[in-house]
Design a protein around this motif. Structure first.
Motif, PDB file in Angstrom:
ATOM      1  N   ARG A  57       0.942  -1.314  -0.309  1.00  0.00           N
ATOM      2  CA  ARG A  57      -0.377   0.177  -0.114  1.00  0.00           C
ATOM      3  C   ARG A  57       0.779   1.737   0.266  1.00  0.00           C
ATOM      4  NH1 ARG A  57      -3.155  -0.699   4.295  1.00  0.00           N
ATOM      5  NH2 ARG A  57      -1.879   0.677   6.145  1.00  0.00           N
ATOM      6  N   LYS A  58       1.705   1.094   0.664  1.00  0.00           N
ATOM      7  CA  LYS A  58       2.786   2.287   0.608  1.00  0.00           C
ATOM      8  C   LYS A  58       3.794   2.437  -0.432  1.00  0.00           C
ATOM      9  CE  LYS A  58       4.504   3.438   5.125  1.00  0.00           C
ATOM     10  NZ  LYS A  58       4.220   4.832   5.236  1.00  0.00           N
TER      11      LYS A  58
ATOM     12  N   HIS B 174      -1.870  -1.132  -4.564  1.00  0.00           N
ATOM     13  CA  HIS B 174      -3.418  -1.045  -3.951  1.00  0.00           C
ATOM     14  C   HIS B 174      -3.846  -2.038  -4.446  1.00  0.00           C
ATOM     15  CE1 HIS B 174      -3.046   3.300  -3.699  1.00  0.00           C
ATOM     16  NE2 HIS B 174      -2.509   2.821  -3.324  1.00  0.00           N
TER      17      HIS B 174
ATOM     18  N   ALA C   8      -1.876  -4.925  -2.325  1.00  0.00           N
ATOM     19  CA  ALA C   8      -2.365  -5.151  -0.948  1.00  0.00           C
ATOM     20  C   ALA C   8      -2.802  -5.366  -0.695  1.00  0.00           C
ATOM     21  CB  ALA C   8      -2.615  -3.259  -0.534  1.00  0.00           C
TER      22      ALA C   8
ATOM     23  N   SER D 248      -6.533  -3.829   7.743  1.00  0.00           N
ATOM     24  CA  SER D 248      -5.508  -3.411   6.754  1.00  0.00           C
ATOM     25  C   SER D 248      -5.993  -3.222   5.194  1.00  0.00           C
ATOM     26  CB  SER D 248      -4.873  -4.416   6.884  1.00  0.00           C
ATOM     27  OG  SER D 248      -4.293  -4.219   5.476  1.00  0.00           O
TER      28      SER D 248
ATOM     29  N   THR E 126      -6.514   0.122   2.346  1.00  0.00           N
ATOM     30  CA  THR E 126      -6.081   0.136   0.876  1.00  0.00           C
ATOM     31  C   THR E 126      -7.246   0.964   0.360  1.00  0.00           C
ATOM     32  OG1 THR E 126      -4.773  -1.497   1.470  1.00  0.00           O
ATOM     33  CG2 THR E 126      -4.931  -0.797  -0.592  1.00  0.00           C
TER      34      THR E 126
ATOM     35  N   ARG F 239      -6.981   4.424  -0.462  1.00  0.00           N
ATOM     36  CA  ARG F 239      -5.847   5.113  -0.818  1.00  0.00           C
ATOM     37  C   ARG F 239      -6.363   4.198  -2.665  1.00  0.00           C
ATOM     38  NH1 ARG F 239      -1.515   6.086   1.328  1.00  0.00           N
ATOM     39  NH2 ARG F 239      -1.850   6.657   3.649  1.00  0.00           N
ATOM     40  N   CYS F 240      -7.737   4.092  -2.864  1.00  0.00           N
ATOM     41  CA  CYS F 240      -7.949   4.286  -3.973  1.00  0.00           C
ATOM     42  C   CYS F 240      -9.504   4.890  -4.233  1.00  0.00           C
ATOM     43  CB  CYS F 240      -8.805   2.207  -4.537  1.00  0.00           C
ATOM     44  SG  CYS F 240      -7.585   0.892  -4.124  1.00  0.00           S
TER      45      CYS F 240
END
Length: 348
Positions: free
Chosen positions: A161-162, A166, A169, A199, A203, A206-207
């Motif tokens: 993820r970082k 994505h 992840a 978790s 993620t 971020r999407c």
């Protein structure tokens, strides 16, 4: 060669400063904490690669005790001590595996590498983090420890993820959550499944999938409500309704809704969180929330509260340094802010 010499010199300087603080004010000792991150990374890298001067290793029979101590240092944000204890543990564990065919140290080495991964993620050292988590997975599989295998997948998902990967992840976290051996691992397996779903939810922020994040977070919260507070063995720490609320703060921030993040923060009794590291993380997330809301004074006061709670975390963590730097650039400074910046090694 120049870069390696520079890192080695920095690590030696930091180690000397930590072991034998210079006489003077308390502030001078706090400034030294700004290089703790570089010290930890340099020592972990040397231990993982088997290079550099190795300190005396703990005796094999005390390795489990040393791991408990290293984990306690992480939970208490005592990173100067961790910079000594964790590299020694890695070197000693490897020496033990080379001394014979005994696979008993594999489970311990897996946990040590998971702890190293958590620290490297915190310090934004992704490349070295990938190496650490892959070793954690290999040792966990060799020892046949289902919880450690699943935790390695969770940490790999964090690294992916970082790195902006994505899809990978999500696949890592959700596939691990559905593993049959994790489902057979009882209450601890259920708790780790909740952490993996949590978790995956993070993620999704971020999407840009806010609804998906909230759906999966609600699923993790339902698992937490079902089992109550669960303390997991090794590196997984705890999973409970409180830790899900902590997750919501950062998740809502990244989803672009700091007011929802602040609502989550208001429902979180800070002192009930299971460790100094978790409480420090909560204060860091709340500071970010205040920054997004334009509440500059509240942001600075929250950072100062985090520093009082866990100075080594505040001074070493890149994410906190970045927030301090942005506060310096984007608004009026104050004595409190300038002092915090100096103690954290951020240029004023």
């Amino acid at each position: 060669m120049y870069r390696r010499t520079l890192i080695t010199g920095l690590a030696a300087t930091a180690a000397a400063a930590i072991a034998s603080p210079l006489p003077g004010t308390a502030a001078s000792a706090q400034v030294d904490q700004a290089v703790l991150g570089s010290l930890l990374v340099a020592r972990l890298r040397d231990a993982m690669l088997g290079v550099g001067q190795a300190p005396a290793e703990p005796p094999p029979k005390s390795l489990a005790e040393h791991f408990v101590g290293a984990l306690a240092d992480f939970d208490a944000c005592r990173y100067a001590r961790l910079a000594v204890s964790l590299p020694r543990l890695l070197r000693a564990g490897h020496a033990l595996t080379l001394s014979g065919g005994d696979t008993a140290p594999y489970a311990l080495l897996s946990e040590a590498y998971l702890l190293a991964t958590r620290m490297l993620v915190k310090l934004d050292e992704l490349q070295l983090g990938w190496l650490a988590v892959d070793r954690a997975r290999q040792f966990a599989e060799a020892a046949d420890v289902a919880l450690a295998v699943a935790e390695a997948a969770r940490q790999a998902a964090v690294l992916a993820r970082k790195a902006g990967q994505h899809d990978q992840a999500l696949a890592l976290a959700l596939s691990a959550a559905d593993r049959p051996d994790l489902r057979r691992a009882g209450r601890a397996g259920t708790a780790l499944r909740g952490l993996l779903i949590q978790s995956a939810a993070y993620t999704l922020t971020r999407c840009g999938d806010r609804d998906g994040m909230r759906e999966l977070t609600d699923e993790a919260a339902a698992i937490a409500d079902e089992i109550g507070r669960a303390t997991l063995p090794g590196n997984q720490g705890g999973f409970s309704p409180l830790t899900v609320r902590l997750h919501r703060i950062s998740a809502e921030n990244h989803a672009g809704d700091p007011r929802a993040a602040l609502d989550a923060a208001h429902s979180l009794p800070l002192n009930a969180l299971p460790s100094v590291e978790r409480r420090s993380r909560a204060l860091g997330d709340i500071a970010v929330t205040y920054s997004y809301l334009g509440r500059r004074a509240d942001c600075i006061q929250t950072l100062l509260a985090g520093e009082r709670l866990a100075p080594e975390e505040t001074h070493a963590r890149p994410a906190t340094k970045s927030l301090i730097s942005s506060l310096l650039r984007l608004g009026p400074t104050s004595t409190d802010l300038r002092g915090l910046a100096e103690r954290s090694g951020v240029l004023v």
